[in-house]
Structures are given as structure tokens and as C-alpha cells.
Design an enzyme around this catalytic site. Sequence first.
Site, short mmCIF file in Angstrom:
data_model
loop_
_atom_site.label_atom_id
_atom_site.label_comp_id
_atom_site.label_asym_id
_atom_site.label_seq_id
_atom_site.Cartn_x
_atom_site.Cartn_y
_atom_site.Cartn_z
N GLU A 181 6.77 -15.19 12.89
CA GLU A 181 6.04 -15.75 11.73
C GLU A 181 4.57 -15.91 12.07
O GLU A 181 4.22 -16.14 13.23
CB GLU A 181 6.59 -17.14 11.39
CG GLU A 181 7.69 -17.14 10.35
CD GLU A 181 7.15 -17.07 8.93
OE1 GLU A 181 6.06 -16.52 8.70
OE2 GLU A 181 7.86 -17.55 8.03
N ASP A 182 3.71 -15.83 11.06
CA ASP A 182 2.30 -16.15 11.28
C ASP A 182 2.12 -17.67 11.31
O ASP A 182 1.57 -18.20 12.26
CB ASP A 182 1.40 -15.49 10.23
CG ASP A 182 1.90 -15.67 8.81
OD1 ASP A 182 3.04 -16.16 8.62
OD2 ASP A 182 1.17 -15.32 7.87
N ASP A 241 4.75 -23.92 7.84
CA ASP A 241 4.14 -25.09 7.23
C ASP A 241 5.27 -26.04 6.81
O ASP A 241 5.80 -26.77 7.62
CB ASP A 241 3.29 -24.60 6.06
CG ASP A 241 2.41 -25.66 5.45
OD1 ASP A 241 2.23 -26.70 6.07
OD2 ASP A 241 1.90 -25.43 4.34
N LYS A 298 2.30 -25.87 11.79
CA LYS A 298 1.72 -27.06 11.16
C LYS A 298 2.83 -28.09 11.01
O LYS A 298 3.40 -28.23 9.93
CB LYS A 298 1.19 -26.71 9.78
CG LYS A 298 -0.08 -25.92 9.77
CD LYS A 298 -0.48 -25.76 8.31
CE LYS A 298 -1.88 -25.31 8.14
NZ LYS A 298 -2.20 -25.13 6.71
N PHE A 317 -6.29 -26.37 5.50
CA PHE A 317 -6.11 -24.99 5.07
C PHE A 317 -7.05 -24.08 5.86
O PHE A 317 -8.26 -24.26 5.85
CB PHE A 317 -6.37 -24.84 3.57
CG PHE A 317 -5.89 -23.51 3.06
CD1 PHE A 317 -4.56 -23.31 2.76
CD2 PHE A 317 -6.77 -22.46 2.92
CE1 PHE A 317 -4.10 -22.07 2.33
CE2 PHE A 317 -6.33 -21.21 2.49
CZ PHE A 317 -4.99 -21.03 2.18
N VAL A 318 -6.49 -23.13 6.56
CA VAL A 318 -7.29 -22.22 7.38
C VAL A 318 -7.01 -20.78 7.00
O VAL A 318 -6.00 -20.47 6.36
CB VAL A 318 -6.98 -22.43 8.89
CG1 VAL A 318 -7.43 -23.79 9.36
CG2 VAL A 318 -5.49 -22.21 9.18
N ASP A 329 -4.31 -15.81 4.60
CA ASP A 329 -5.20 -15.49 3.48
C ASP A 329 -5.48 -16.69 2.60
O ASP A 329 -4.77 -17.70 2.63
CB ASP A 329 -4.55 -14.41 2.60
CG ASP A 329 -3.36 -14.96 1.81
OD1 ASP A 329 -2.45 -15.54 2.43
OD2 ASP A 329 -3.36 -14.85 0.57
N ARG A 334 -7.78 -12.19 5.46
CA ARG A 334 -6.72 -11.92 6.42
C ARG A 334 -7.25 -11.23 7.67
O ARG A 334 -6.68 -11.37 8.75
CB ARG A 334 -5.65 -11.00 5.81
CG ARG A 334 -4.76 -11.65 4.78
CD ARG A 334 -3.55 -10.75 4.53
NE ARG A 334 -2.87 -11.02 3.28
CZ ARG A 334 -1.92 -11.94 3.12
NH1 ARG A 334 -1.57 -12.71 4.13
NH2 ARG A 334 -1.34 -12.11 1.95
P1 IMP Z 1 6.17 -22.67 4.25
O1 IMP Z 1 6.41 -22.86 5.72
O2 IMP Z 1 7.39 -22.21 3.53
O3 IMP Z 1 5.50 -23.84 3.61
O4 IMP Z 1 5.18 -21.47 3.98
C1 IMP Z 1 4.36 -20.92 4.91
C2 IMP Z 1 3.47 -19.98 4.14
O5 IMP Z 1 2.43 -20.72 3.51
C3 IMP Z 1 2.80 -18.99 5.05
O6 IMP Z 1 3.53 -17.80 5.17
C4 IMP Z 1 1.45 -18.79 4.41
O7 IMP Z 1 1.50 -17.76 3.44
C5 IMP Z 1 1.19 -20.09 3.67
N1 IMP Z 1 0.28 -21.00 4.42
C6 IMP Z 1 0.59 -22.22 4.96
N2 IMP Z 1 -0.48 -22.79 5.52
C7 IMP Z 1 -1.51 -21.92 5.33
C8 IMP Z 1 -2.92 -21.94 5.69
O8 IMP Z 1 -3.47 -22.88 6.30
N3 IMP Z 1 -3.64 -20.85 5.32
C9 IMP Z 1 -3.11 -19.79 4.67
N4 IMP Z 1 -1.82 -19.73 4.31
C10 IMP Z 1 -1.02 -20.78 4.64
MG MG Z 2 -0.30 -16.58 1.83
#
Ligand code: IMP
Ligand code: MG
Length: 199
Positions: free
Chosen positions: A108-109, A112, A140, A161-162, A168, A174
Site C-alpha cells: 500500500e502507499d 489511513d 497514519k 493531508f500530504v 494525490d 502524484r
Molecule cells: P483508507 O485507509 O481506507 O482511509 O484510505 C486510504 C486512501 O486514502 C489512500 O489510498 C489514499 O488514496 C487516501 N489518502 C489518505 N491520506 C492521504 C493523504 O494524506 N494524501 C493523499 N491521499 C491520502
Molecule cells: Mg487518492
Amino acid sequence: MSDNAWDNSPLLQDIGEIVITEEEIQTRVTELGAQISADYAGKRPLLVGVLRGVFMFMADLVRATTIPIEVDFIGITRFGPSTQTQGVVRFTKDLEINIQDRHVLFVEDVIDTGISLRYILRNLEARQPASLRICTMFNKPRKRLFDLDIAYTGFQLPNQFVVGYGLDYEESYRHLPFIGVLREEAITRRRLPQGSQTA
Ligand code: IMP
Ligand code: MG
């Protein structure tokens, strides 16, 4: 950031603090690749990423991983506000490689809330891989809604938010090779409908 083509990029106007530099990212990715190479020696793991944010980390990570591996991608769409648990996740692209009895490393990138990841993991587990572990470049943890066991983490990020290194804001930024905070002005400018700006 000096002696660098990015110093003159117009995109830098939109970026405040640089939270993680390109050099720090590259050093960490090299370490992760070495660790994965040691842990999965003799296992031919399958690295699975979610498009599109992971493309940059995946490209660097596989080049830092020196054992035999395979790579595949899935695509997902998430509906609904990100902060709500009832957000619905749907696959837009499935794996091409059969993961049954394979050692799968899910890459994963950023993690969150964990909503997307939990959905994907459940789906992958149902296909009975030999093992399934998580590697994320950025974590995060403050907004996490579920307990997730993360085997490899690149960096912890502040709850901010980064953008950059695959992350992106409305599909932009990106390709920045570092992680930076997006300035409030850049967000506001995007929110204004075309033509509504005054001099
Ligand atoms: P979650 O863990 O399901 O909330 O979703 C994670 C997704 O939210 C990631 O794949 C990103 O697309 C997006 N995301 C979360 N934090 C950031 C951020 O700081 N910058 C850009 N995209 C983010
Ligand atoms: Mg995104």
C-alpha cells in the site's frame, strides 16, 4: 532539496513543508527491500498493489527486492465519505494471478482509516493464500478505525493531508519525488469553479 530539477517546478508553490525528502524515501525503500528479500527467501512472494497511488512505491520496492518475486495489481473504487465505516468498496480491476497457496505481500502507499484495506484483505483471504502480510510506505495510525497487523512500514505520517510519491490531491502531485504538505491556497483554488475567480 538542492541541485535538483524540482527546485524550479511551479508545483512547489502549492507545497508547504516537505515532510519526507526524496533521499529519505529512497533510503527507506532500500531497507524495506532488503528486509523483504531476507524474510521471503526461497518463497517467491507475490506483491499485490492497489492502483493508482502505489505505482511509485511498488516500482521502487521491487527494484530493491533481490529475490524472485511476482507482481500484480488490483483496482478499487470507494463510494461515500472516507470517515464513515459504511463507505462501500468495489473492485474495478481484479488480480490476474491466482493467489491460492501463494505467499502474498499486500503493498500500500498509505493506510489511513483502513476501510479500503480491510475490505481488500477479507476478499484476498477468501482465496486462501499460503500467507498474507501488509507492507505500507506511509502509515497514519491516528485515524485508524480497525486493528491492522502491518508487517512493514516505511514511515509514520502526521495526521495531515500530504501529497507526492504516489499520493494525490484530485489526481495531481502524484509524481513529486518527496512527501509535502499541500498548502491551503492550493486546495481553495481547486474548489473554485472555473471562471469564478476575480482579479
Ligand atoms: P483508507 O485507509 O481506507 O482511509 O484510505 C486510504 C486512501 O486514502 C489512500 O489510498 C489514499 O488514496 C487516501 N489518502 C489518505 N491520506 C492521504 C493523504 O494524506 N494524501 C493523499 N491521499 C491520502
Ligand atoms: Mg487518492
